[in-house]
Design an enzyme around this catalytic site. Sequence first.
Site, PDB file in Angstrom:
ATOM      1  CD1 TRP A 296     -28.531 -21.104  41.614  1.00  0.00           C
ATOM      2  CD2 TRP A 296     -28.946 -21.032  39.584  1.00  0.00           C
ATOM      3  NE1 TRP A 296     -27.517 -20.355  41.098  1.00  0.00           N
ATOM      4  CE2 TRP A 296     -27.626 -20.407  39.849  1.00  0.00           C
ATOM      5  CE3 TRP A 296     -29.306 -20.612  38.247  1.00  0.00           C
ATOM      6  CZ2 TRP A 296     -26.764 -19.748  38.738  1.00  0.00           C
ATOM      7  CZ3 TRP A 296     -28.571 -20.431  37.277  1.00  0.00           C
ATOM      8  CH2 TRP A 296     -27.279 -19.703  37.434  1.00  0.00           C
TER       9      TRP A 296
ATOM     10  CG  HIS B 198     -21.868 -32.656   1.316  1.00  0.00           C
ATOM     11  ND1 HIS B 198     -22.996 -32.449   0.692  1.00  0.00           N
ATOM     12  CD2 HIS B 198     -21.841 -31.494   2.045  1.00  0.00           C
ATOM     13  CE1 HIS B 198     -23.365 -31.177   0.505  1.00  0.00           C
ATOM     14  NE2 HIS B 198     -22.596 -30.618   1.598  1.00  0.00           N
TER      15      HIS B 198
ATOM     16  CB  THR C 211     -34.692 -12.848  29.798  1.00  0.00           C
ATOM     17  OG1 THR C 211     -36.190 -13.188  29.846  1.00  0.00           O
ATOM     18  CG2 THR C 211     -33.750 -13.861  30.401  1.00  0.00           C
TER      19      THR C 211
ATOM     20  CG  LEU D 249     -27.987 -16.745  27.304  1.00  0.00           C
ATOM     21  CD1 LEU D 249     -28.817 -15.925  26.100  1.00  0.00           C
ATOM     22  CD2 LEU D 249     -29.121 -17.457  28.147  1.00  0.00           C
TER      23      LEU D 249
ATOM     24  CD  GLU E 252     -23.169 -37.950   0.510  1.00  0.00           C
ATOM     25  OE1 GLU E 252     -22.533 -37.043   1.423  1.00  0.00           O
ATOM     26  OE2 GLU E 252     -24.284 -37.736   0.144  1.00  0.00           O
TER      27      GLU E 252
ATOM     28  CB  SER F  69     -35.357 -16.068  39.176  1.00  0.00           C
ATOM     29  OG  SER F  69     -34.130 -15.785  38.372  1.00  0.00           O
TER      30      SER F  69
HETATM   31  C1  AOF Z   1     -24.110 -31.899   4.489  1.00  0.00           C
HETATM   32  N1  AOF Z   1     -23.183 -32.805   4.697  1.00  0.00           N
HETATM   33  O1  AOF Z   1     -22.452 -34.772   4.221  1.00  0.00           O
HETATM   34  C2  AOF Z   1     -24.544 -34.203   3.238  1.00  0.00           C
HETATM   35  C3  AOF Z   1     -25.368 -32.946   3.069  1.00  0.00           C
HETATM   36  O2  AOF Z   1     -24.396 -26.050   1.860  1.00  0.00           O
HETATM   37  P1  AOF Z   1     -23.867 -27.611   1.224  1.00  0.00           P
HETATM   38  O3  AOF Z   1     -23.325 -27.433  -0.050  1.00  0.00           O
HETATM   39  O4  AOF Z   1     -22.933 -28.057   2.364  1.00  0.00           O
HETATM   40  O5  AOF Z   1     -24.999 -28.472   1.312  1.00  0.00           O
HETATM   41  C4  AOF Z   1     -25.701 -28.770   2.178  1.00  0.00           C
HETATM   42  C5  AOF Z   1     -26.767 -29.600   1.965  1.00  0.00           C
HETATM   43  O6  AOF Z   1     -26.674 -30.779   1.496  1.00  0.00           O
HETATM   44  C6  AOF Z   1     -27.672 -30.025   3.127  1.00  0.00           C
HETATM   45  O7  AOF Z   1     -28.739 -29.297   3.352  1.00  0.00           O
HETATM   46  C7  AOF Z   1     -28.324 -31.449   2.744  1.00  0.00           C
HETATM   47  O8  AOF Z   1     -29.489 -31.240   2.181  1.00  0.00           O
HETATM   48  C8  AOF Z   1     -27.150 -32.044   1.721  1.00  0.00           C
HETATM   49  N2  AOF Z   1     -26.497 -33.113   2.055  1.00  0.00           N
HETATM   50  N3  AOF Z   1     -25.015 -31.829   3.719  1.00  0.00           N
HETATM   51  O9  AOF Z   1     -23.926 -30.802   5.005  1.00  0.00           O
HETATM   52  C9  AOF Z   1     -23.415 -34.001   4.119  1.00  0.00           C
HETATM   53  N4  AOF Z   1     -24.506 -35.273   2.536  1.00  0.00           N
HETATM   54 ZN    ZN Z   2     -23.799 -33.769  -0.812  1.00  0.00          ZN
END
Ligand code: AOF
Ligand code: ZN
Length: 341
Positions: free
Chosen positions: A173, A54, A199, A207, A56, A171
């Site tokens: 385009w 994440h 489709t 796609l 942080e 269709s």
């Molecule tokens: C993220 N990136 O920087 C932050 C998130 O499955 P996980 O452990 O990656 O957790 C996902 C959840 O964590 C996400 O749904 C959100 O609520 C929280 N914060 N998620 O992917 C990040 N800070």
């Molecule tokens: Zn987190």
Amino acid sequence: MASTAEVQAMTDAIALAQQALCPPGPNPRVGCVILAPDGSQVSSGAHEGAGTPHAEVVALQAAGAAARGATAVVTLEPCSHTGRTGPCTEALLDAGVSRVVFAVCDPNPQAAGGAEALRAAGVDVEAGVLEAQAQQLNAGWGVAVSRGWPFVTLKIAASLDGKIAARDGTSRWITGEEAREEVHALRAQSGAVLVGIGTVLADDPVLTDRRPGASYQPIPVVVGRREVPAKSQLAAREPLQLRTHDLREALRELFAHGVTTVLVEGGPTIATQLLRDGLVDQVIWYIAPTVIGGGLPAVGDLGITTIAEVERFDVTSVTRVGADIRVDMAPPAKGIKGGGN
Ligand code: AOF
Ligand code: ZN
């Protein structure tokens, strides 16, 4: 009150999240900036997709010992759960951060509660800084995780009289090259692109995002009971096939696959069903300046028998795209049949 340095850091964190190579999927775009007590920026980080650290944690790792006594500025409330990775609340506490400023409360019920956990541990927490701006980073994702099925964008490209094909079925385009290129960009922003089997059989679509340099492709999804022909272009991409006519069920299944945003690209059967069931969150309608007359309507019978029963969308934008016109619309916030949250 957030300081000027904190607001600036939030602006930077939003930009970092925006620029990150985070594919649309189960995880949100998140950015984080660590500020020293004097307001100078120590480090920053952004999240790059499911399973990676994440924002942080990226920023804290870059800060090292300098995180002690620092302020973490994050676009999303720090998570307090163990999902694919560990809780950011713990990482922030372990690093000795003394203040956390975030923009948007976590709409994911499984990860929410971070602010309270941090406060309980003695961290000074401020929520809501540049909230509206940060919200835009993950608008569809937020809707999806809070209700348990993906944000649905219905894309239609039709003539002025709402026809998507001539009487003989041709269709390609109706809309011009610019509109088609825009649709490729829409695909790049979607976790999945969904079409009905009709489709696939009629148009043999691929796609994909075929703009030069495209690195990400959405999951192709086909709804319906009939087989995707082995010789179709889509077969090679191994689409996810949902053998149901219940679109609500199909959407829930997609969410279980980690899809939070889906672009629906056809055809009339799916469009009709989605509208009838109130499952559309956004309509992007390209209008080609031409009248076809007889031909295939974009939408079939919605069960409306008298004008008092029609539902009007709110138009959110109207733009010219090459020779065509694009109208973005959202269903009115209230009164969506069955699809409300
Ligand atoms: C993220 N990136 O920087 C932050 C998130 O499955 P996980 O452990 O990656 O957790 C996902 C959840 O964590 C996400 O749904 C959100 O609520 C929280 N914060 N998620 O992917 C990040 N800070
Ligand atoms: Zn987190």
